[in-house]
Design an enzyme around this catalytic site. Structure first.
Site, short mmCIF file in Angstrom:
data_model
loop_
_atom_site.label_atom_id
_atom_site.label_comp_id
_atom_site.label_asym_id
_atom_site.label_seq_id
_atom_site.Cartn_x
_atom_site.Cartn_y
_atom_site.Cartn_z
N PRO A 134 0.79 -1.23 0.00
CA PRO A 134 0.00 0.00 0.00
C PRO A 134 0.83 1.27 0.00
CG PRO A 134 -0.12 -1.12 2.12
CD PRO A 134 0.54 -2.07 1.17
N ASN A 135 0.35 2.20 -0.80
CA ASN A 135 0.86 3.57 -0.91
C ASN A 135 2.17 3.68 -1.66
OD1 ASN A 135 -1.31 4.85 0.53
ND2 ASN A 135 -0.50 3.88 2.37
N ARG A 170 5.86 12.31 -2.97
CA ARG A 170 5.81 12.97 -1.65
C ARG A 170 6.82 12.31 -0.73
NH1 ARG A 170 0.04 12.24 0.06
NH2 ARG A 170 -0.44 11.63 -2.07
N TYR A 197 11.69 8.65 1.32
CA TYR A 197 11.62 7.63 0.27
C TYR A 197 12.32 8.02 -1.04
CZ TYR A 197 8.07 5.90 3.52
OH TYR A 197 7.41 5.47 4.64
N ASN A 238 8.05 -5.53 -0.80
CA ASN A 238 7.92 -4.41 0.14
C ASN A 238 6.45 -4.32 0.54
OD1 ASN A 238 7.74 -2.05 1.57
ND2 ASN A 238 9.01 -0.85 0.18
N ALA A 284 3.02 -0.57 4.88
CA ALA A 284 2.58 -0.57 6.28
C ALA A 284 1.94 -1.90 6.70
CB ALA A 284 1.61 0.58 6.52
N HIS A 296 3.62 -4.18 9.34
CA HIS A 296 3.50 -4.03 10.79
C HIS A 296 2.14 -4.49 11.32
CE1 HIS A 296 6.93 -1.66 9.67
NE2 HIS A 296 6.18 -0.77 9.05
N ASP A 310 0.95 -15.43 7.11
CA ASP A 310 0.41 -16.78 6.85
C ASP A 310 0.49 -17.14 5.36
OD1 ASP A 310 -0.16 -17.01 9.52
OD2 ASP A 310 -2.32 -16.73 9.32
N GLU A 327 12.08 -9.70 2.06
CA GLU A 327 11.38 -8.48 2.52
C GLU A 327 12.31 -7.29 2.30
OE1 GLU A 327 10.35 -8.75 6.64
OE2 GLU A 327 9.69 -6.65 6.76
N HIS A 380 12.63 -2.94 2.53
CA HIS A 380 12.11 -1.62 2.91
C HIS A 380 13.07 -0.54 2.44
CE1 HIS A 380 8.90 -3.33 5.21
NE2 HIS A 380 9.77 -4.18 5.72
N ILE A 381 12.51 0.50 1.88
CA ILE A 381 13.32 1.60 1.36
C ILE A 381 14.00 2.33 2.52
CG2 ILE A 381 13.15 3.82 0.15
CD1 ILE A 381 10.62 2.57 -1.28
N SER A 382 13.23 2.62 3.55
CA SER A 382 13.77 3.35 4.71
C SER A 382 14.28 2.35 5.75
CB SER A 382 12.67 4.23 5.32
OG SER A 382 11.60 3.42 5.79
N ARG A 410 13.06 4.55 12.80
CA ARG A 410 11.84 5.37 12.73
C ARG A 410 10.94 5.08 13.94
NH1 ARG A 410 9.44 4.98 6.84
NH2 ARG A 410 8.22 6.71 7.68
N ARG A 454 7.01 0.88 13.69
CA ARG A 454 7.59 0.29 12.46
C ARG A 454 8.68 -0.74 12.78
NH1 ARG A 454 5.51 3.72 8.40
NH2 ARG A 454 5.22 5.81 9.22
O1 CA2 Z 1 10.49 1.94 4.05
C1 CA2 Z 1 9.64 1.28 3.43
O2 CA2 Z 1 9.83 0.81 2.32
C2 CA2 Z 1 8.24 1.09 4.05
O3 CA2 Z 1 7.80 -0.22 3.72
C3 CA2 Z 1 7.35 2.13 3.40
C4 CA2 Z 1 5.94 2.13 3.98
C5 CA2 Z 1 6.00 2.25 5.51
O4 CA2 Z 1 4.69 2.16 6.05
C6 CA2 Z 1 6.87 1.16 6.11
O5 CA2 Z 1 6.90 1.34 7.51
C7 CA2 Z 1 8.27 1.22 5.56
C8 CA2 Z 1 5.15 3.34 3.45
C9 CA2 Z 1 5.03 3.37 1.98
C10 CA2 Z 1 4.37 4.66 1.58
O6 CA2 Z 1 5.13 5.22 0.55
C11 CA2 Z 1 4.97 6.54 0.27
C12 CA2 Z 1 5.82 7.07 -0.66
C13 CA2 Z 1 5.74 8.38 -0.98
C14 CA2 Z 1 4.77 9.18 -0.39
C15 CA2 Z 1 3.93 8.65 0.53
C16 CA2 Z 1 4.01 7.31 0.86
#
Ligand code: CA2
Length: 158
Positions: free
Chosen positions: A10-11, A18, A23, A79, A82, A85, A92, A104, A106-108, A113, A117
């Site tokens: 998601p997202n 943004r 990110y 990836n 959210a 978490h 499963d 798995e 994650h970008i960040s 954080r 998370r």
């Molecule tokens: O660091 C990551 O890749 C995350 O999976 C990114 C998720 C976050 O909930 C995880 O804790 C860590 C969020 C992805 C949302 O990506 C956006 C990118 C640009 C603007 C808004 C959201």
């Protein structure tokens, strides 16, 4: 040619639009394009899917479980956004298609954080984890998947 799936939750369709401090500036389309190019270099066909729907992610993992058993897939770079978490269902799903290898990614650096998370339901089911390398993490995860899952003569010794 075996397939590698690049799966985003998601997202992540908002990448590059943004929160660049967290990110970066690269769009999801760019990430998918460089993963496809990297897959070609490694000798794999790369399929990409992003979904904001938990069930769609689960269905895709199940599909790759079947492809893996048929020898048609190497594994998945995932990836989960959210859902990482929150989702026992994703945990499963990955366990349910064992031994499909899921890396798995994650970008960040989620551990640097908010505390919510720090826990991942996906990690105990994952074959490996890459965090905090920005979008390069997808390529690092692909390399890790190939190194872990093949005895390719082409790969370099550590
Ligand atoms: O660091 C990551 O890749 C995350 O999976 C990114 C998720 C976050 O909930 C995880 O804790 C860590 C969020 C992805 C949302 O990506 C956006 C990118 C640009 C603007 C808004 C959201």
């Amino acid at each position: 040619m075996q397939k590698i799936l690049i799966l985003n939750g998601p997202n992540l369709n908002l990448l590059g639009t943004r929160e660049p401090a967290q990110y970066g500036h690269t769009s999801l389309a760019d990430v998918e394009a460089f993963c496809r190019a990297h897959g070609e270099r490694l000798g794999y066909e790369v399929e990409c899917l992003q979904s904001n729907w938990e069930g769609a992610l689960i269905d895709k993992i199940h599909e790759y479980g079947r492809l893996y058993r048929a020898g048609e897939a190497l594994g998945v770079v995932f990836n989960p956004g959210a859902y990482t978490h929150t989702s026992i269902a994703l945990h499963d799903a990955i366990k349910g298609v064992d031994p499909l290898p899921v890396i798995e990614c994650h970008i960040s650096n989620v551990h640097a954080r908010e505390t919510f998370r720090h826990h991942s339901w996906v990690s105990p089911a994952a074959a490996g984890i890459v965090v905090g390398f920005g979008v390069d993490g997808y390529l690092i995860a692909m390399d890790g998947l190939v190194r872990k899952c093949t005895n390719s003569a082409a790969r370099q010794a550590p």
